[in-house]
Design an enzyme around this catalytic site. Sequence first.
Site, mmCIF file in Angstrom:
data_model
loop_
_atom_site.group_PDB
_atom_site.id
_atom_site.type_symbol
_atom_site.label_atom_id
_atom_site.label_comp_id
_atom_site.label_asym_id
_atom_site.label_seq_id
_atom_site.Cartn_x
_atom_site.Cartn_y
_atom_site.Cartn_z
ATOM 1 N N GLU A 184 58.068 64.193 62.919
ATOM 2 C CA GLU A 184 57.045 64.217 61.862
ATOM 3 C C GLU A 184 57.272 63.085 60.864
ATOM 4 O O GLU A 184 56.322 62.417 60.437
ATOM 5 C CB GLU A 184 57.056 65.590 61.171
ATOM 6 C CG GLU A 184 56.520 66.676 62.105
ATOM 7 C CD GLU A 184 56.662 68.107 61.599
ATOM 8 O OE1 GLU A 184 55.878 68.943 62.035
ATOM 9 O OE2 GLU A 184 57.555 68.399 60.795
ATOM 10 N N ASP B 209 68.434 81.369 58.440
ATOM 11 C CA ASP B 209 69.175 80.235 59.012
ATOM 12 C C ASP B 209 70.689 80.380 58.900
ATOM 13 O O ASP B 209 71.422 79.598 59.503
ATOM 14 C CB ASP B 209 68.778 78.932 58.295
ATOM 15 C CG ASP B 209 67.434 78.413 58.765
ATOM 16 O OD1 ASP B 209 66.774 79.110 59.557
ATOM 17 O OD2 ASP B 209 67.050 77.314 58.331
ATOM 18 N N GLY C 67 69.208 84.056 47.622
ATOM 19 C CA GLY C 67 68.351 83.094 48.320
ATOM 20 C C GLY C 67 66.889 83.516 48.294
ATOM 21 O O GLY C 67 66.530 84.577 48.814
ATOM 22 N N GLY D 116 64.422 81.946 49.783
ATOM 23 C CA GLY D 116 63.722 81.211 50.837
ATOM 24 C C GLY D 116 62.804 82.177 51.570
ATOM 25 O O GLY D 116 62.453 83.245 51.061
ATOM 26 N N PHE D 117 62.444 81.797 52.794
ATOM 27 C CA PHE D 117 61.510 82.624 53.552
ATOM 28 C C PHE D 117 62.074 84.032 53.797
ATOM 29 O O PHE D 117 61.355 85.018 53.667
ATOM 30 C CB PHE D 117 61.212 81.967 54.902
ATOM 31 C CG PHE D 117 60.290 80.787 54.772
ATOM 32 C CD1 PHE D 117 58.947 80.959 54.509
ATOM 33 C CD2 PHE D 117 60.770 79.491 54.917
ATOM 34 C CE1 PHE D 117 58.095 79.878 54.390
ATOM 35 C CE2 PHE D 117 59.918 78.399 54.805
ATOM 36 C CZ PHE D 117 58.578 78.595 54.536
ATOM 37 N N GLY D 118 63.356 84.114 54.151
ATOM 38 C CA GLY D 118 63.941 85.409 54.487
ATOM 39 C C GLY D 118 64.064 86.312 53.275
ATOM 40 O O GLY D 118 63.633 87.476 53.290
ATOM 41 N N ALA E 221 61.098 79.415 60.202
ATOM 42 C CA ALA E 221 60.604 80.322 59.168
ATOM 43 C C ALA E 221 60.206 81.706 59.707
ATOM 44 O O ALA E 221 60.594 82.726 59.108
ATOM 45 C CB ALA E 221 59.442 79.655 58.446
HETATM 46 C C1 LIG Z 1 62.487 69.607 56.719
HETATM 47 C C2 LIG Z 1 62.332 70.960 57.362
HETATM 48 C C3 LIG Z 1 61.209 71.243 58.127
HETATM 49 C C4 LIG Z 1 61.039 72.482 58.701
HETATM 50 N N1 LIG Z 1 59.912 72.727 59.443
HETATM 51 C C5 LIG Z 1 59.700 73.953 59.935
HETATM 52 C C6 LIG Z 1 58.488 74.258 60.631
HETATM 53 O O1 LIG Z 1 57.627 73.396 60.798
HETATM 54 N N2 LIG Z 1 58.310 75.536 61.062
HETATM 55 C C7 LIG Z 1 59.252 76.501 60.881
HETATM 56 O O2 LIG Z 1 59.035 77.649 61.267
HETATM 57 N N3 LIG Z 1 60.419 76.242 60.273
HETATM 58 C C8 LIG Z 1 60.666 74.994 59.795
HETATM 59 N N4 LIG Z 1 61.838 74.718 59.151
HETATM 60 C C9 LIG Z 1 62.898 75.741 59.110
HETATM 61 C C10 LIG Z 1 62.620 76.782 58.057
HETATM 62 O O3 LIG Z 1 62.257 76.165 56.852
HETATM 63 C C11 LIG Z 1 63.867 77.633 57.906
HETATM 64 O O4 LIG Z 1 64.135 78.247 59.137
HETATM 65 C C12 LIG Z 1 63.684 78.709 56.845
HETATM 66 O O5 LIG Z 1 63.473 78.113 55.595
HETATM 67 C C13 LIG Z 1 64.911 79.602 56.794
HETATM 68 O O6 LIG Z 1 64.728 80.562 55.799
HETATM 69 P P1 LIG Z 1 65.984 81.135 55.018
HETATM 70 O O7 LIG Z 1 65.432 82.206 54.116
HETATM 71 O O8 LIG Z 1 67.051 81.487 55.956
HETATM 72 O O9 LIG Z 1 66.550 79.911 54.178
HETATM 73 P P2 LIG Z 1 65.832 78.947 53.151
HETATM 74 O O10 LIG Z 1 64.362 79.046 53.250
HETATM 75 O O11 LIG Z 1 66.469 77.637 53.350
HETATM 76 O O12 LIG Z 1 66.265 79.541 51.738
HETATM 77 C C14 LIG Z 1 67.604 79.574 51.318
HETATM 78 C C15 LIG Z 1 67.608 79.779 49.814
HETATM 79 O O13 LIG Z 1 68.922 80.084 49.421
HETATM 80 C C16 LIG Z 1 69.246 79.355 48.259
HETATM 81 N N5 LIG Z 1 70.692 79.178 48.232
HETATM 82 C C17 LIG Z 1 71.447 78.581 49.189
HETATM 83 N N6 LIG Z 1 72.749 78.620 48.841
HETATM 84 C C18 LIG Z 1 72.815 79.251 47.650
HETATM 85 C C19 LIG Z 1 73.876 79.593 46.790
HETATM 86 N N7 LIG Z 1 75.153 79.293 47.075
HETATM 87 N N8 LIG Z 1 73.594 80.236 45.643
HETATM 88 C C20 LIG Z 1 72.310 80.545 45.320
HETATM 89 N N9 LIG Z 1 71.269 80.247 46.115
HETATM 90 C C21 LIG Z 1 71.507 79.616 47.268
HETATM 91 C C22 LIG Z 1 68.475 78.054 48.403
HETATM 92 O O14 LIG Z 1 68.286 77.427 47.164
HETATM 93 C C23 LIG Z 1 67.181 78.543 49.050
HETATM 94 O O15 LIG Z 1 66.211 78.873 48.096
HETATM 95 C C24 LIG Z 1 62.036 73.479 58.551
HETATM 96 C C25 LIG Z 1 63.159 73.206 57.782
HETATM 97 C C26 LIG Z 1 63.307 71.962 57.185
HETATM 98 C C27 LIG Z 1 64.521 71.675 56.347
#
Ligand SMILES: Cc1cc2nc3c(=O)[nH]c(=O)nc-3n(C[C@H](O)[C@H](O)[C@H](O)COP(=O)(O)OP(=O)(O)OC[C@H]3O[C@@H](n4cnc5c(N)ncnc54)[C@H](O)[C@@H]3O)c2cc1C
Length: 427
Positions: free
Chosen positions: A172, A301, A12, A14-16, A317
Amino acid sequence: MAGEPHRIVVVGAGFGGLEAIHHLKGAPVEITLVDRRNHHIFQPLLYQVATASLSTSEIAWPIRHLMRGRPEVTTLLGEVTGIDASARQVLLKDGARLAYDTLILATGARHAYFGHDEWEPHAPGLKAIEDATTIRRRILLAFEKAERETDPEVQDALLTFVIVGAGPTGVELAGTIAELARDTLAPDFRRIDTHKARVVLVEAGPRVLAGYPDDLSDYTKQSLESLGVEVVLGAAVTECTADGVVYGGKLLPARTIVWAAGVRASPAAEWLGVPADRNGRIIVEPNLTVPGHPEIFAIGDTISLAGPNGKPVPGIAPAAKQAGVYVARVIRARLADAPAPPPFHYKHQGSLAQIGKKRAVIDFGWIKLRGALAWWIWGIAHIYFLISVRSRLSVALSWLWIHTRNQRSARLITQGGDEDDSHAQKV
Ligand SMILES: Cc1cc2nc3c(=O)[nH]c(=O)nc-3n(C[C@H](O)[C@H](O)[C@H](O)COP(=O)(O)OP(=O)(O)OC[C@H]3O[C@@H](n4cnc5c(N)ncnc54)[C@H](O)[C@@H]3O)c2cc1C
C-alpha cells in the site's frame, strides 16, 4: 468485597480493547481503560496519513470521547510497565498502581528490526500517528530538498524511496508513494521531474503479499510495476543507514526508507513471565486467558493462538475484535455464574489490500477479486469501519478529491522545519 462492582482493567484502546468494552455494556462492572496514547487509531489507513492522503484526525479519535456515554468506564492516560499478578495490580510508569479483579491485556504489537534496532532511526516503521507523520515529513522533505539540490547523485538519492517488506502495508505504501510522485506532485515542482522518483519495494521472500493466493500476488506485483514501482524479490536487507539500504551485497543510495517488514508483540508476556512465541506473543489458553492466570485475558496482536486449520490467528483487526467480543462473553458468564462459553473460535472474513487508485485485491476464501471492483469493496469496507460519521464523510471526500483532482490535502511538513531527522534516536 460482596456488593462492590467487579473491577476490570483494560490495557490498550485498540481494536481489541475497545471491542471488549463495547460488549461489556450493561454488565455489573467498573472498567478502567488505560492507554499510553489519548487516541484510538484506525491502523489500516495509517499509510494514507504517511503518504499525505488523509490527515491524522480523519483516522484517530480521542479515547475519552469514545467513552463519553459509558459512565462506568474511567479512561486513564498512562503507560503500563508491568503487572503484579499476585497482588492483582497493573503497574504504571509513573509509579501508580491499578487494582483489578479481571485484567484484559490488549496492548498490540510494534514493528521489529530482526535484532537491528539501530536501523529504526533510518527506516521508521508505521504503527502510530507519530510514525505516520514522521514518514510523511521525510517523503515530502525529500522532494523539497531534491528541488534545490544541484548534485545529481544526491538528487537521485533524495528521489529514491525504499520500502522494506512487501506485505499489505509495504504494498500500500509503495503504490501510494508512486501515485503521489506521478500524479499529485508532478505539476507543483519546477526543477525536478517527480515522475523520475524511484519507488523500490524490497522483499526477502519470493513474492509480494505472501499470505494471499499466487494469482492475486502476481496481479499485485504487475500492478505495482505498472505504477512504476520496482519490485525486488528474494532480497534480504542487511543494513539501513542514513545513506541508503543494503541488499544483495550492494548499497542502494536512498534518503527515505520505510520499514514494513516485521512485528514484535508488546512486552505483555515479559510483564507476566509467561511463555511467548518467537515474536514475543503470549501463548494463550483456548479461552484467551493467560496460562496460570484465569483472571487475566490477553487479546489481539499481543497473543499467539492456533486458529482454524492449525494456522495461527492472524494479527489483523477482525481477529482482535472477535477476541474482544469473546472475552466479554466469558466475563459476563462468570459474573452470572453461567456455564463458560466454548473455546474462542476465530472466523476469517477475508483479506483486503489496496495497491493504488482503483486497484486492490481481496481474498474472501470462497471468491477472489482484483482490480476496480475489489477497490470499491475495499473502499466501502474501510469507510464503514471508521468510527464516526464525520470521519466517514471526511475520508470519502478526501478520496473523491484524490481520485478526481489528484489532490492530497494533507501535504504538510510538520515536526521541525526542514531539518533531516533521520539521525534521531527515536521517531
Ligand atoms: C500500518 C498498519 C496497517 C494495518 N492494516 C490492516 C488492515 O488493512 N486490515 C486489518 O484487519 N488489520 C490491519 N492492521 C493490523 C491491525 O491494525 C491490528 O491487528 C489491530 O490493531 C490489533 O488490535 P489490538 O487491539 O491487538 O492492538 P492495537 O490496535 O495496536 O492497540 C493497542 C493499544 O495498546 C496501547 N498500548 C500498547 N502498549 C501499551 C502500554 N505499555 N501501556 C499503555 N497502553 C499501551 C496502544 O497505545 C494502543 O492503543 C494494520 C496494522 C498496521 C500497523
